[in-house]
Structure formats: structure tokens, C-alpha cells
Scaffold this motif. Structure first.
Motif, PDB file in Angstrom:
ATOM      1  N   ASN A 191      41.127  10.758  32.536  1.00  0.00           N
ATOM      2  CA  ASN A 191      42.125  11.706  33.026  1.00  0.00           C
ATOM      3  C   ASN A 191      42.999  12.260  31.896  1.00  0.00           C
ATOM      4  OD1 ASN A 191      41.276  11.338  35.646  1.00  0.00           O
ATOM      5  ND2 ASN A 191      42.850   9.816  36.128  1.00  0.00           N
ATOM      6  N   ALA A 192      43.469  13.501  32.114  1.00  0.00           N
ATOM      7  CA  ALA A 192      44.437  14.085  31.187  1.00  0.00           C
ATOM      8  C   ALA A 192      45.703  13.228  31.171  1.00  0.00           C
ATOM      9  CB  ALA A 192      44.774  15.509  31.615  1.00  0.00           C
ATOM     10  N   ILE A 193      46.393  13.251  30.018  1.00  0.00           N
ATOM     11  CA  ILE A 193      47.572  12.394  29.831  1.00  0.00           C
ATOM     12  C   ILE A 193      48.826  13.260  29.865  1.00  0.00           C
ATOM     13  CG2 ILE A 193      48.701  10.778  28.264  1.00  0.00           C
ATOM     14  CD1 ILE A 193      45.826  10.367  27.043  1.00  0.00           C
ATOM     15  N   MET A 203      53.654  18.705  29.948  1.00  0.00           N
ATOM     16  CA  MET A 203      52.518  19.115  29.127  1.00  0.00           C
ATOM     17  C   MET A 203      51.433  18.050  29.263  1.00  0.00           C
ATOM     18  SD  MET A 203      54.733  20.171  25.758  1.00  0.00           S
ATOM     19  CE  MET A 203      53.346  20.818  24.821  1.00  0.00           C
ATOM     20  N   TYR A 204      50.256  18.323  28.723  1.00  0.00           N
ATOM     21  CA  TYR A 204      49.141  17.386  28.872  1.00  0.00           C
ATOM     22  C   TYR A 204      48.327  17.268  27.588  1.00  0.00           C
ATOM     23  CZ  TYR A 204      49.975  17.926  33.891  1.00  0.00           C
ATOM     24  OH  TYR A 204      50.551  17.958  35.135  1.00  0.00           O
ATOM     25  N   TRP A 205      47.941  16.041  27.271  1.00  0.00           N
ATOM     26  CA  TRP A 205      46.910  15.803  26.283  1.00  0.00           C
ATOM     27  C   TRP A 205      45.574  15.702  27.020  1.00  0.00           C
ATOM     28  CZ3 TRP A 205      47.316  16.182  21.210  1.00  0.00           C
ATOM     29  CH2 TRP A 205      48.552  15.941  20.594  1.00  0.00           C
ATOM     30  N   ILE A 206      44.520  16.322  26.458  1.00  0.00           N
ATOM     31  CA  ILE A 206      43.187  16.112  27.000  1.00  0.00           C
ATOM     32  C   ILE A 206      42.843  14.636  26.862  1.00  0.00           C
ATOM     33  CG2 ILE A 206      40.719  16.604  26.670  1.00  0.00           C
ATOM     34  CD1 ILE A 206      42.197  18.922  27.901  1.00  0.00           C
ATOM     35  N   GLY A 207      42.314  14.033  27.900  1.00  0.00           N
ATOM     36  CA  GLY A 207      41.987  12.609  27.874  1.00  0.00           C
ATOM     37  C   GLY A 207      40.776  12.301  27.017  1.00  0.00           C
ATOM     38  N   PRO A 208      40.581  11.021  26.693  1.00  0.00           N
ATOM     39  CA  PRO A 208      39.434  10.627  25.873  1.00  0.00           C
ATOM     40  C   PRO A 208      38.111  10.926  26.569  1.00  0.00           C
ATOM     41  CG  PRO A 208      41.064   8.857  26.023  1.00  0.00           C
ATOM     42  CD  PRO A 208      41.444   9.884  27.040  1.00  0.00           C
ATOM     43  N   ALA A 209      37.064  11.058  25.761  1.00  0.00           N
ATOM     44  CA  ALA A 209      35.721  11.232  26.330  1.00  0.00           C
ATOM     45  C   ALA A 209      35.352  10.007  27.142  1.00  0.00           C
ATOM     46  CB  ALA A 209      34.718  11.439  25.200  1.00  0.00           C
TER      47      ALA A 209
END
Length: 254
Positions: A191-193, A203-209
Motif C-alpha cells: 500500500n501507498a504510505i 501526501m503519499y509515498w509509493i509503497g514498496p514492490a
């Protein structure tokens, strides 16, 4: 031979310098690479603004754009003589399985293929150790990549094919050999963080693969995990040919 070299880690990355140095043993080298890290840029092409190109060293150009921009501009307008081959890398982490959909390293090679040139993408596979920066054995990558490129020079690739090469982060004598592999795949990305900026906006960080899913024998994941260099042929024709006839029967009902 004249080689066009690009990457997505940026024009000053250690991997591209190691790659360029090795290729000079095989021919002339011209570098067109992003001015900064553009990892994850995929096949994006900049169409909403002009792109600055700066010469930073002899035969080395810094491009204010994506990896695809770099190869496209080099071949279609900036270089006086068209190169004979595009080599992209050495990426500072793996490009395995689903990674190729997002990878700027692979995208640079694909753009070269679209423009009619043989192309190879190369990456080093580093084990994930949280909080620790691992030393990268780029010399191992260049050792095997040199042999691969020499073979491509004398045995041309099919017109719709690039090679995606992944090399474990080991010493040369620790590599068990070379495997020809298919792309594996991962589970759904995590999931996005969510985070909050100083003004209170979300805001959001793209989550890990996602973790490996299809990673059995025959895949690129399996090869590098077991100490082998992985070479995966990737076709640029994305048509699913074996579904055309079945899909055609749908047309009668639309």
C-alpha cells in the motif's frame, strides 16, 4: 562499433561510468543520460516542453529529461552519426520480473530498439539489507556484459527483441554461470504510505514492490538468487497474438 550509452540513475552514476569504460575496449562510446536520478520513469517521453542537453565531458551529455528522452534525442537529432548499438545501465539495483514495466534502464534499451538499433539493458542485483549501503561489484557485471555484447555484435538479435541482463552482486569467481530466463512476477505492490506535509496537507509515498510470486526455476528471480547471471529476451511487440482469433469471435456480439 559506436555505442550509445544511457541509464536512469543519472549521468554521474558509478554504474554508467563503469559501463562506458568497458565499452571503450569494443568501440567508440557516446553517453546521453539524465541529469539526475530518473528511476521508475519507464517509457515516458517529454512532449510538453523543450529538453536541455548539456555537454559535461567529451562524448558525455547530460539530458534534462527521461531515459527515453535521452536515447530518442541522441538518435533522432543530436548525434551526427547513428550509433550501432544502445546499451543501458549499469542500474544500481535489480530489474527483474515486473520491474521492467517501470524501469527507465529497460525503457532506454526499448527506445533504442524502437529506433531500429540492437539494445541491451544491464542491472546489478543487490540483496536488500535495511539501513546498510552495500558495495556494488560493477566489475563483475562488466565482465559478463562484455561477453554478451560481443556475442550480440556477431549474432544479431531479432528486430523486436532486447536483452535484459541481471547480474548478482558477487565476485566473478562466485558466479555459477549464465541462465537464459523468462521474466517472473511479483505479488501486488504494498500500500501507498500516507504522510502529512508541514502545512497539514496529505501526501503519499509509493509503497514498496510486492514480494516475489512467480519466481520458480526458469525465471530471472530464480537464476540470480542461485548465483547465475540472468539474460531475459524481451519483445517490444506487445500484441497477444494467440488471443487474436478468440477475441475476433467477440466482435460478432458487439
Amino acid at each position: 562499433m559506436k555505442f550509445l550509452v544511457s541509464n536512469d540513475d543519472g549521468v554521474h552514476a558509478k554504474g554508467i561510468k563503469k559501463l562506458s569504460s568497458m565499452l571503450k575496449d569494443l568501440g567508440d562510446v557516446v553517453v546521453f543520460a539524465p541529469n539526475r536520478d530518473r528511476s521508475g520513469a519507464s517509457n515516458s517521453l517529454t512532449l510538453d516542453r523543450p529538453i536541455r542537453v548539456e555537454k559535461v565531458e567529451p562524448e558525455v551529455y547530460s539530458v534534462y529529461g527521461t531515459p527515453t528522452d535521452c536515447v530518442h534525442l541522441a538518435v533522432t537529432g543530436v548525434m551526427e552519426d547513428e550509433p550501432d548499438m544502445v546499451v543501458s545501465g549499469i542500474n544500481n539495483s535489480a530489474n527483474l520480473g515486473d520491474d521492467v514495466l517501470y524501469s527507465g534502464t529497460v525503457a532506454a534499451a526499448i527506445e533504442g530498439r524502437y529506433l531500429g538499433l540492437p539494445a541491451v539493458a544491464a542491472s546489478i542485483v543487490v540483496d536488500s539489507v535495511k539501513g546498510k549501503r552495500q558495495k556494488r561489484n560493477y566489475d563483475t557485471v562488466t565482465h559478463f556484459l562484455k561477453k554478451i555484447i560481443q556475442h550480440v555484435m556477431t549474432h544479431p538479435l531479432p528486430q523486436d527483441t532486447i536483452l535484459n541482463v541481471n547480474v548478482p552482486n558477487l565476485e566473478v569467481d562466485e558466479i555459477k554461470g549464465v541462465k537464459i530466463t523468462r521474466l517472473g512476477n511479483r505479488h501486488k505492490a504494498e500500500n501507498a504510505i500516507p504522510i502529512t506535509d508541514p502545512r497539514g496537507f496529505k501526501m503519499y509515498w509509493i509503497g514498496p514492490a510486492g514480494p516475489e510470486a512467480d519466481a520458480g526455476e526458469g525465471t530471472d528471480f530464480h537464476a540470480v538468487k542461485n548465483g547465475y547471471v540472468s539474460i531475459s529476451p524481451i519483445q517490444t511487440d506487445m500484441t497477444k497474438h494467440d488471443f487474436i482469433n478468440e477475441l475476433g469471435t467477440w466482435a460478432n456480439h458487439l
